[in-house]
Motif scaffolding. Structure first.
Motif, short mmCIF file in Angstrom:
data_model
loop_
_atom_site.label_atom_id
_atom_site.label_comp_id
_atom_site.label_asym_id
_atom_site.label_seq_id
_atom_site.Cartn_x
_atom_site.Cartn_y
_atom_site.Cartn_z
N GLU A 1 -53.06 -46.93 -39.51
CA GLU A 1 -53.99 -45.82 -39.40
C GLU A 1 -55.01 -46.11 -38.32
OE1 GLU A 1 -57.55 -45.91 -42.42
OE2 GLU A 1 -55.67 -46.20 -43.48
N TYR A 2 -55.52 -45.04 -37.76
CA TYR A 2 -56.41 -45.17 -36.62
C TYR A 2 -57.64 -44.32 -36.83
CZ TYR A 2 -52.48 -47.42 -34.42
OH TYR A 2 -51.45 -48.26 -34.14
N THR A 3 -58.65 -44.68 -36.11
CA THR A 3 -59.90 -43.96 -36.24
C THR A 3 -60.02 -42.81 -35.26
OG1 THR A 3 -60.93 -45.56 -34.76
CG2 THR A 3 -61.10 -45.98 -37.13
N SER A 4 -59.04 -42.69 -34.40
CA SER A 4 -59.06 -41.57 -33.47
C SER A 4 -57.66 -41.00 -33.33
CB SER A 4 -59.58 -42.00 -32.10
OG SER A 4 -58.64 -42.80 -31.44
N LEU A 5 -57.62 -39.73 -33.08
CA LEU A 5 -56.32 -39.08 -32.93
C LEU A 5 -55.60 -39.59 -31.70
CD1 LEU A 5 -54.34 -36.98 -33.93
CD2 LEU A 5 -55.57 -35.27 -32.57
N GLY A 6 -56.36 -39.83 -30.67
CA GLY A 6 -55.74 -40.35 -29.47
C GLY A 6 -55.05 -41.68 -29.69
N ALA A 7 -55.73 -42.52 -30.41
CA ALA A 7 -55.13 -43.82 -30.69
C ALA A 7 -53.87 -43.66 -31.53
CB ALA A 7 -56.14 -44.71 -31.41
N LEU A 8 -53.94 -42.74 -32.44
CA LEU A 8 -52.76 -42.51 -33.27
C LEU A 8 -51.60 -41.97 -32.44
CD1 LEU A 8 -51.26 -42.29 -35.93
CD2 LEU A 8 -52.31 -40.03 -36.25
N LYS A 9 -51.92 -41.02 -31.59
CA LYS A 9 -50.85 -40.47 -30.76
C LYS A 9 -50.24 -41.55 -29.87
CE LYS A 9 -52.31 -35.64 -30.58
NZ LYS A 9 -52.75 -34.53 -29.71
N MET A 10 -51.11 -42.37 -29.36
CA MET A 10 -50.60 -43.46 -28.55
C MET A 10 -49.67 -44.35 -29.35
SD MET A 10 -50.72 -44.85 -25.58
CE MET A 10 -52.20 -44.23 -24.82
N HIS A 11 -50.09 -44.58 -30.56
CA HIS A 11 -49.26 -45.43 -31.42
C HIS A 11 -47.93 -44.77 -31.74
CE1 HIS A 11 -47.84 -47.69 -34.88
NE2 HIS A 11 -47.84 -46.57 -35.56
N ILE A 12 -47.99 -43.50 -31.99
CA ILE A 12 -46.76 -42.79 -32.39
C ILE A 12 -45.70 -42.89 -31.29
CG2 ILE A 12 -45.84 -40.49 -32.82
CD1 ILE A 12 -48.27 -39.89 -34.47
N ARG A 13 -46.17 -43.03 -30.08
CA ARG A 13 -45.21 -43.16 -28.99
C ARG A 13 -44.35 -44.41 -29.16
NH1 ARG A 13 -47.58 -41.03 -23.39
NH2 ARG A 13 -45.40 -41.41 -22.92
N SER A 14 -44.91 -45.37 -29.84
CA SER A 14 -44.11 -46.58 -30.06
C SER A 14 -42.98 -46.30 -31.03
CB SER A 14 -44.99 -47.71 -30.59
OG SER A 14 -45.47 -47.41 -31.88
N HIS A 15 -43.09 -45.19 -31.75
CA HIS A 15 -41.98 -44.79 -32.62
C HIS A 15 -41.02 -43.85 -31.89
CE1 HIS A 15 -43.77 -46.66 -36.12
NE2 HIS A 15 -44.89 -45.99 -35.92
N THR A 16 -41.60 -42.96 -31.13
CA THR A 16 -40.75 -41.95 -30.49
C THR A 16 -40.10 -42.46 -29.21
OG1 THR A 16 -42.67 -41.07 -29.32
CG2 THR A 16 -42.14 -40.11 -31.46
N LEU A 17 -40.77 -43.39 -28.56
CA LEU A 17 -40.21 -44.00 -27.34
C LEU A 17 -39.72 -42.93 -26.36
CD1 LEU A 17 -38.22 -46.93 -28.96
CD2 LEU A 17 -40.54 -46.96 -28.04
N PRO A 18 -40.65 -42.18 -25.83
CA PRO A 18 -40.26 -41.05 -24.99
C PRO A 18 -39.83 -41.43 -23.57
CG PRO A 18 -42.64 -41.20 -25.12
CD PRO A 18 -42.11 -42.28 -26.02
N CYS A 19 -40.10 -42.65 -23.18
CA CYS A 19 -39.79 -43.02 -21.80
C CYS A 19 -38.46 -43.78 -21.77
CB CYS A 19 -40.91 -43.89 -21.22
SG CYS A 19 -42.53 -43.14 -21.38
N VAL A 20 -37.49 -43.17 -21.20
CA VAL A 20 -36.14 -43.73 -21.23
C VAL A 20 -35.70 -44.14 -19.83
CG1 VAL A 20 -33.74 -43.28 -21.84
CG2 VAL A 20 -35.59 -42.27 -23.20
N CYS A 21 -35.17 -45.30 -19.75
CA CYS A 21 -34.65 -45.80 -18.48
C CYS A 21 -33.35 -45.08 -18.17
CB CYS A 21 -34.41 -47.31 -18.55
SG CYS A 21 -33.65 -48.01 -17.07
N THR A 22 -33.30 -44.50 -16.99
CA THR A 22 -32.10 -43.77 -16.61
C THR A 22 -30.96 -44.70 -16.24
OG1 THR A 22 -32.91 -43.66 -14.35
CG2 THR A 22 -33.43 -41.81 -15.80
#
Length: 262
Positions: free
Chosen positions: A161-182
């Motif tokens: 859990e995070y104290t800011s939404l931004g931090a949480l969103k940043m963290h969620i990226r570690s789950h979604t992994l949106p950056c894919v190597c082509t």
DNA sequence: CTGGGGACGGGGCCC
DNA sequence: TGGGCCCCGTCCCCA
């Protein structure tokens, strides 16, 4: 995409934290850095070299047993106990100041203390998997009481859990992994991670050592490499005073008996 | 066993 | 608020 373009901000942001890198080898002439850092010019390298010599900034493993001595990643994430989490500044500032270069970043003055307590940032490792062996008390405990009143943003993928939404969103990226190597399809949480990864394909090594001209694709690796040039390394055994370039080496040294004293 | 390099992750700061 | 960037750090592997 080379990360080299990133470092140009050194000029603007006054964060030539490679002063540290150089000052670990204060004998190095600043111009050498310029030559070896075609991307990352070090505007105040000379001044930095004159002020941030870190010969005394070594870690003392002797304090580890009382604080935190991770033997595994899981342990590292599950030991909230003796770790001094109540003082976030002690975490970051001690670690970073030990890193000597943090002046420009955290505004922490260079620590005069020759020995730093070891309280490394905890590895989260919750990417996609509930790697947490326990509840996220770590962060909560690390927060002073005043911050406890802040609203909590909970990750729906893991207990963090995070104290800011931004931090949480940043963290969620570690789950979604949106950056894919082509090239290989490997996914990353952040674009710059992907860029760094792409260098493993391109072979680009924008970070070069001013002492041996060895080049690295990763800045952190250069930083670690520069430790090998330092006469006095960052991590010192509290028992035999031997210094090591990496915490892991110091830990190995300690766990292996450290001069038969441990 | 030790030392070092490669690859990578997370949080924090700044714009 | 979000993205870019940096720093610190770890894990793995190899010489």
């Amino acid at each position: 995409m080379p990360r080299s373009f990133l470092v140009k901000k050194y000029f603007a942001k006054q964060k030539p934290n490679y002063s540290e890198l150089e000052c670990q080898n204060a004998h190095t002439a600043p111009f050498m850095l310029k030559e070896s850092y075609p991307f990352a010019e070090l505007p105040s390298a000379a001044a930095a070299a004159a002020t941030c010599l870190t010969t005394g900034l070594v870690w003392d493993l002797s304090v580890l047993p009382t604080l935190y001595l991770p033997t595994s990643q899981a342990e590292a994430t599950s030991i909230p106990g003796p770790l001094d989490l109540s003082s976030p500044s002690s975490l970051s500032s001690s670690a970073s100041s030990c890193g000597e270069e943090d002046e420009g970043r955290t505004s922490d003055p260079p620590s005069p203390e020759p020995v730093h307590t070891f309280a490394p940032r905890q590895r989260m490792k919750c990417t996609g998997v509930l790697a947490h062996s326990g509840p996220p008390e770590e962060e909560e405990e690390r927060e002073p009481p005043a911050a406890a009143a802040r609203p909590a943003f909970l990750c729906k993928h893991c207990p963090k859990e995070y104290t800011s939404l931004g931090a949480l969103k940043m963290h969620i990226r570690s789950h979604t992994l949106p950056c894919v190597c082509t090239t290989c399809g490997k996914a990353f949480s952040r674009p710059w991670l992907l860029r760094g990864h792409i260098r493993t394909h391109t072979g680009e090594r924008p970070f070069s050592c001013p002492h041996c001209n060895r080049a690295f694709a990763d800045r952190s690796n250069l930083r670690a490499h520069l430790q090998t040039h330092a006469e006095v390394k960052k991590y010192q055994c509290g028992i035999c005073s031997r210094t090591f370039s990496r915490m892991s080496l110091l830990q190995k040294h300690s766990s292996s008996g450290c001069c038969s004293a441990a």
